[in-house]
Design an enzyme around this catalytic site. Structure first.
Site, PDB file in Angstrom:
ATOM      1  N   GLU A   9      -6.051  -3.876  -0.167  1.00 46.50           N
ATOM      2  CA  GLU A   9      -6.355  -4.963   0.759  1.00 46.50           C
ATOM      3  C   GLU A   9      -7.547  -5.811   0.336  1.00 46.50           C
ATOM      4  O   GLU A   9      -7.807  -6.856   0.941  1.00 46.50           O
ATOM      5  CB  GLU A   9      -6.628  -4.391   2.161  1.00 46.50           C
ATOM      6  CG  GLU A   9      -5.421  -3.801   2.845  1.00 46.50           C
ATOM      7  CD  GLU A   9      -5.222  -2.320   2.559  1.00 46.50           C
ATOM      8  OE1 GLU A   9      -4.565  -1.643   3.371  1.00 46.50           O
ATOM      9  OE2 GLU A   9      -5.722  -1.844   1.513  1.00 46.50           O
ATOM     10  N   LYS A  32     -14.098  18.754  11.009  1.00 47.67           N
ATOM     11  CA  LYS A  32     -14.992  18.917  12.162  1.00 47.67           C
ATOM     12  C   LYS A  32     -15.058  20.393  12.515  1.00 47.67           C
ATOM     13  O   LYS A  32     -14.116  20.963  13.061  1.00 47.67           O
ATOM     14  CB  LYS A  32     -14.512  18.101  13.354  1.00 47.67           C
ATOM     15  CG  LYS A  32     -15.567  17.987  14.459  1.00 47.67           C
ATOM     16  CD  LYS A  32     -15.182  16.964  15.514  1.00 47.67           C
ATOM     17  CE  LYS A  32     -16.334  16.705  16.465  1.00 47.67           C
ATOM     18  NZ  LYS A  32     -15.993  15.683  17.484  1.00 47.67           N
ATOM     19  N   TRP A  61     -19.676  17.543  11.493  1.00 45.67           N
ATOM     20  CA  TRP A  61     -18.795  17.033  10.436  1.00 45.67           C
ATOM     21  C   TRP A  61     -19.168  17.618   9.080  1.00 45.67           C
ATOM     22  O   TRP A  61     -20.337  17.717   8.730  1.00 45.67           O
ATOM     23  CB  TRP A  61     -18.870  15.509  10.359  1.00 45.67           C
ATOM     24  CG  TRP A  61     -18.314  14.798  11.548  1.00 45.67           C
ATOM     25  CD1 TRP A  61     -19.015  14.108  12.498  1.00 45.67           C
ATOM     26  CD2 TRP A  61     -16.941  14.703  11.920  1.00 45.67           C
ATOM     27  NE1 TRP A  61     -18.160  13.594  13.439  1.00 45.67           N
ATOM     28  CE2 TRP A  61     -16.873  13.937  13.112  1.00 45.67           C
ATOM     29  CE3 TRP A  61     -15.750  15.196  11.377  1.00 45.67           C
ATOM     30  CZ2 TRP A  61     -15.683  13.655  13.755  1.00 45.67           C
ATOM     31  CZ3 TRP A  61     -14.556  14.914  12.016  1.00 45.67           C
ATOM     32  CH2 TRP A  61     -14.522  14.152  13.197  1.00 45.67           C
ATOM     33  N   THR A  84       0.840  -1.189   0.000  1.00 49.68           N
ATOM     34  CA  THR A  84       0.000   0.000   0.000  1.00 49.68           C
ATOM     35  C   THR A  84       0.876   1.239   0.000  1.00 49.68           C
ATOM     36  O   THR A  84       1.971   1.240   0.553  1.00 49.68           O
ATOM     37  CB  THR A  84      -0.897   0.042   1.241  1.00 49.68           C
ATOM     38  OG1 THR A  84      -0.061   0.150   2.412  1.00 49.68           O
ATOM     39  CG2 THR A  84      -1.751  -1.200   1.355  1.00 49.68           C
TER      40      THR A  84
END
Length: 545
Positions: free
Chosen positions: A330, A439, A444, A187
């Site tokens: 993944e 935030k 949010w 990754t």
């Protein structure tokens, strides 16, 4: 005591793909774009060369389990390596040459690769890292550029001489256990060292089978598939294996990755399905005028959010919308594919566009769930966001030689790091990466949703939203914008455009107009680099006009 069935115990391995290539699909094949023109090779020829390569790997002293690194473009030769290395019970380790040198050094050392196969056109970039590796015994050069000077090193071999100099391995290449490691991909994480995802034969075959499903990519023998997404990253989304499995032709860009050349190949090869990231699709778009792309049935975007404006631009240019998908290294990597289902048949054009630019629905073998901050289940109501976790036979259970257990739950699910919603029909929507949410005043703001709205402005080419510290609100969104060539834009223009499109308190008060946005090695916008650059910027930045 449970009663066992009486079915054959054939192992699901990459090596089983060679038989159909040689018989059922012998006349089908792969075309690789080259500076001198396209090179066509049948699957029968690819299979024979693959068998020769298996013999050559053994003759060089490589053993089952050895890691073989590749630095290669999307090509016929790279496809042969995709097949031969796992069929020899070795591990194909595709390496992204666009990573930082220190990351490549780490990856080669951590994987302990004993052999590297590299396209000649990439030698100048990767030779410093390859030459100082303490494990590599052989460096095999694929001659995709005859003008490149080959290093005078006893470890260096020529790929074509290696293949032609050995007899093909006879009969069935036997891999006795489908759980044998077959592929390794690291990754390109934004923090810490890259982590290795170690695929087995079973996960590769099952992932390829999922791509053939009618509600996924529906790849069939009639297709001509062009993986623009690189084979050195996340298995080219599994497309090479899926095409070989079903006999679909492959159109490989090779090292001819200029946007105009990609557009030309789409037309010349009568491509039916192509896949890439948004950065690539933006660059190809201006080169589609006047081309006959009537063979296309699907253009797929992945690697990040798909702005509805870009999807619509493709529909205007070639009569086909750009559609979305979602996944992770993944996950082999496909985790969801957008589609129009029965519930959407009466939807408006705008509603259908919204569906096609969302991540979509998971394939059959992938499981998903949403968790709240306390680890409880979040309902699939399409409104309640939660931390997305996934499981299944194509999902990683851990990382190679890595003790980081934070990504895996106690009951074996993978934490994706995404905040998402799921509706009762199984449609996934990514609210944001957990680390990219802004935030503000305890509430949010989705940077992803805000970016899509900003990119709907006709003068905006790209946009990225990051959170910056604010004394009153804790954080506020900063919009980093690249305008379309020849267009001018001010912060007031963007504010006025966003009114009525998003909640008023979402609208940024701070803007940075840039010449380009930084990207990661895989073509995604690097918000880490943006945060660093914006933290160091002068307090006021003059908008580009």
């Amino acid at each position: 005591m449970a009663l066992h069935g009486l079915m054959q115990s054939t192992q699901l391995t990459v090596s089983t793909l060679l038989g159909p290539m040689e018989r059922s699909f012998s006349a089908k094949g792969v075309t690789t774009a080259q500076a001198t023109g396209p090179k066509r090779t049948t699957y029968a020829e690819v299979a024979e060369r693959t068998r020769r390569l298996v013999t050559a790997l053994g003759a060089l002293g490589l053993q089952p389990g050895d890691r073989v690194a590749t630095f290669g473009w999307n090509s016929q030769r790279h496809l042969e390596l995709y097949l031969a290395v796992p069929s020899a019970e070795m591990v194909l380790h595709t390496v992204n040459h666009r990573l930082f040198p220190a990351q490549i050094d780490y990856i080669l050392d951590h994987a302990a690769d004993v052999m590297v196969v590299v396209d000649a056109s990439l030698l100048e970039v990767v030779w410093p890292m390859v030459s100082r590796s303490r494990h590599i015994r052989h460096v095999v050069v694929m001659p995709d550029d005859p003008t490149v000077t080959i290093p005078d090193d006893e470890r260096v071999l020529d790929y074509e001489q290696l293949v032609s100099g050995h007899q093909p391995a006879d009969g069935s290449l036997f891999v006795g256990d489908e759980r044998t490691a077959a592929g390794l991909c690291y990754t390109s994480g934004t923090t810490g060292n890259p982590k290795g995802v170690l695929y087995d034969h079973r996960s590769i075959v099952l992932h390829a089978l999922m791509l053939l499903g009618a509600d996924n990519l529906a790849i069939s023998e009639a297709d001509v598939v062009m993986p623009v997404v690189p084979m050195f990253h996340a298995n080219a989304w599994g497309l090479p294996y899926a095409c070989v499995m079903t006999g679909a032709d492959l159109a490989m860009p090779g090292n001819q990755t200029d946007p105009a050349l990609l557009a030309e190949q789409l037309e010349r090869e009568r491509v039916t399905l192509a896949a890439g990231v948004a950065t690539i699709w933006r660059s190809v778009l201006p080169h589609l005028d006047g081309r006959d792309l009537s063979g296309l049935r699907r253009l797929m975007n992945g690697g990040g959010p798909l702005p509805p404006s870009l999807s619509a631009a493709y529909e205007r240019a070639c009569g086909l919308p750009l559609t979305s998908s979602w996944g992770m290294t993944e996950m082999s990597p496909v985790g969801a594919v957008s589609r129009i289902s029965t519930k959407d048949r009466t939807a408006s054009e705008e509603e259908r566009r919204d569906v096609l630019t969302s991540p979509g629905v998971k394939p059959p073998l992938v499981q998903m769930r949403l968790r709240d901050a306390l680890g409880g289940d979040v309902p699939w109501d399409g409104r309640s966001p939660g931390s997305l976790e996934v499981a299944g036979p194509t999902v990683a259970a851990g990382y190679y030689l890595n003790d980081d257990h934070d990504a895996i739950t106690d009951d074996g699910w993978l934490r994706t790091g995404d905040i998402a919603t799921l509706d009762p029909h199984g449609y996934l929507r990514i609210v944001d990466r957990a680390k990219d949410l802004v935030k503000s005043g305890g509430e949010w703001i989705s940077s992803s949703a805000l970016e899509n709205e900003i990119m709907s402005h006709p003068a905006v080419l790209e946009a990225a939203v990051i959170g910056i510290p604010d004394e009153r609100w804790e954080e506020r969104p900063l919009a980093c914008i690249v305008t379309t060539e020849g267009e001018s834009l001010t912060s007031e223009d963007v504010r006025a455009f966003l009114l009525g499109r998003v909640a008023k308190w979402w609208i940024p008060t701070d803007y940075a107009f840039l010449d380009e946005l930084p990207t990661t090695a895989t073509g995604k916008i690097s918000k880490l680099s943006l945060r660093e650059a914006m933290a160091a910027r002068p307090k006021e930045m003059t908008p580009k006009t």
